[in-house]
Design an enzyme around this catalytic site. Structure first.
Site, PDB file in Angstrom:
ATOM      1  N   ASP A 182       0.806  -1.221   0.000  1.00  0.00           N
ATOM      2  CA  ASP A 182       0.000   0.000   0.000  1.00  0.00           C
ATOM      3  C   ASP A 182       0.843   1.276   0.000  1.00  0.00           C
ATOM      4  O   ASP A 182       0.316   2.363  -0.237  1.00  0.00           O
ATOM      5  CB  ASP A 182      -0.933   0.000   1.213  1.00  0.00           C
ATOM      6  CG  ASP A 182      -1.949  -1.124   1.160  1.00  0.00           C
ATOM      7  OD1 ASP A 182      -2.715  -1.185   0.182  1.00  0.00           O
ATOM      8  OD2 ASP A 182      -1.962  -1.954   2.085  1.00  0.00           O
ATOM      9  N   THR A 213       3.701  -6.428   1.326  1.00  0.00           N
ATOM     10  CA  THR A 213       3.422  -7.185   2.536  1.00  0.00           C
ATOM     11  C   THR A 213       1.970  -7.057   2.969  1.00  0.00           C
ATOM     12  O   THR A 213       1.300  -8.044   3.249  1.00  0.00           O
ATOM     13  CB  THR A 213       4.344  -6.728   3.674  1.00  0.00           C
ATOM     14  OG1 THR A 213       5.703  -6.901   3.274  1.00  0.00           O
ATOM     15  CG2 THR A 213       4.091  -7.542   4.929  1.00  0.00           C
TER      16      THR A 213
END
Length: 492
Positions: A182, A213
């Site tokens: 993100d 992740t």
């Protein structure tokens, strides 16, 4: 009446009668009564190519349906998985017919408003450092099959994508894509909102393909459309070109401003997210491992929160008797930015709108979308553009119950625990304090996976290198539907 074209063809070598409409390609194998197959142009077709008297339809179909769509075989369940498949229609009327069908198929696909030119960021350092390999093996082939022109930019350092997005000639592209966790998405949004033409620039659709992740945004978008979480489904969502408005949160402390699209957290969740960096080689398993470590050595933090509740949540907390009547001054005028850049949301709240909860706290978690990571449903009631943040407050909880809560985060059911306070807010202010057990040590404030403030004695860099100062109030306010993001076609 819908105009349909029909032709005698061979599909994968077998004779068939084909029918083409503006929304569907259908063929019947063999004589009348033979098996009939169909492809939805919008939902299953990537692109088309004409080779002599052949029309090659490049599709992305359910894995079990790939064989069923030929003129032999039967459908089998595929558990929501999709795969690439080319269907070759050999036109009985020769090359002229192939050109005509190819042109019509292309016009139909173009009518869906699909992106043709994309600027793609790839973060080679995220997660297990596999983003470039994922791009080459899984992403690039789908974009090529759809005829999308790609400009590729590998990020070289933290903040690189923000710098590029702040000056990129957006007129040259239909969208910007982030192949990462993100973090790159957050940088791109911040870069766009730093531009002098931010009002137009923020309309640029942004796509997210999971290769890091956390991957909370990609999981939120796919889950909301009941799509299986996968790289290829995220790519296909971008190719189809469907768009969804997205709330953006302005995070403000004095003269410093930052923009968030995912979450802010302080306490247990922030400690797990940031302090587990030392175990990044474990991938997403690092979170589960370090969660157990932190629960066994549980911390509580002094501090307080203030918030403006959404309608229906006014009973939470206690009323604040004295507060500035408006946050317009604090968001727009105190924010350290040129007025030509995005100034932050322009909203006003009455003093009576604000409420507060005092600590100590185990965890404070403010979310903009449902999923914080691919296996953590932090805020099951969160919506992409409802104008609210979903706050999750944990003040006290026995260790055994806390472990059970963490085990129930994969489906969001943990919020039903009596130890959890869950509410929607329009604005939120955090005043973080020191550890109850050690007043000389502070905590970590994590926004979208990056530290923006940390107290003395915490993990990582010196606190003076962070964007904001620990201990001073930090305020979040929502701008409803400010950004635009690519999404699967149906968001629940």
């Amino acid at each position: 009446m819908e105009d349909r074209a029909t032709a005698n063809v061979r599909v994968d070598g077998a004779p068939a009668e084909a029918t083409l409409s503006d929304v569907e390609l259908r063929w019947r194998c063999g004589a009348a009564g033979g098996a009939e197959r169909a492809l939805s142009l919008e939902r299953e077709v990537l692109g088309v190519q004409v080779r002599g008297k052949e029309v090659v339809v490049r599709a992305f179909v359910a894995a079990g349906a790939a064989r069923a769509l030929s003129c032999a075989g039967a459908a089998t369940g595929a558990g929501g998985k999709r795969c690439r498949r080319d269907f070759v229609l050999q036109m009985a009327d020769g090359e002229g017919a192939a050109v005509a069908w190819g042109q019509r198929l292309t016009r139909c696909l173009d009518s869906f408003g699909r992106p043709k030119r994309l600027f793609v960021f790839v973060n080679p350092f995220g997660g297990k450092k596999c983003a470039k390999k994922i791009y080459d093996t899984e992403i690039k082939p789908l974009f090529e099959a759809a005829g999308v022109n790609i400009t590729l930019q590998e990020t070289e350092y933290q903040g690189h994508s923000r710098e590029v997005a702040s000056s990129l000639d957006l007129a040259e592209y239909d969208g910007v894509v982030c192949v990462s966790g993100d973090g790159v998405l957050v940088e791109v949004v911040n870069g766009i909102l730093q531009r002098t033409d931010w009002e137009e620039a923020i309309k640029m659709p942004i796509g997210v393909i999971p290769a890091g992740t956390g991957n909370g945004m990609a999981k939120s978008l796919l889950h909301a459309a009941s799509e299986k979480y996968s790289v290829s489904n995220a790519v296909f969502a971008i190719i189809k070109g469907h768009k969804q408005s997205l709330d953006v949160c302005t995070i403000l402390q004095g003269d410093t401003k930052f923009f968030s699209v995912l979450l802010m957290t302080w306490g247990l969740v922030a400690d797990i997210d940031i302090e587990s960096e030392k175990y990044r080689w474990m991938g997403s398993a690092r979170f589960d491992f370090y969660a157990v470590v932190r629960i066994m050595n549980l911390r509580k933090y002094c501090g307080s929160i203030q918030f403006v509740p959404a309608p229906g949540y006014e009973a939470y907390g206690e009323p604040i008797k004295q507060i500035k009547n408006s946050i317009v001054e604090s968001v727009e005028q105190n924010g350290k930015s040129h007025r030509s850049c995005y100034p932050g949301p322009s909203v006003e709240f009455q003093a009576s709108d604000w409420r507060f909860i005092d600590g100590p706290f185990i965890s404070v978690w403010v979310n903009n979308v449902p999923w914080a990571a691919e296996d953590i449903m932090a805020a099951p009631e969160a919506k992409f553009s409802d104008g609210y943040m979903d706050a999750v407050i944990l003040r006290d909880c026995p260790k055994a119950d806390l472990l059970a809560l963490l085990l129930n985060m994969s489906d969001g059911s943990y919020v039903k625990s009596p130890y959890v306070t869950y509410l929607k807010v329009r604005s939120f202010k955090l005043s973080p304090g020191q550890l109850v057990e050690n007043p000389k040590r502070g905590g970590i404030i994590d926004v979208d996976g990056e530290v923006i403030a940390r107290g003395k004695g915490t993990y990582g860099k010196n606190e003076h290198q962070d964007v904001m100062a620990y201990g001073h109030p930090i305020q979040l306010t929502v701008h409803q539907a400010l950004a635009t993001i690519y999404c699967p076609d149906k968001i629940r």
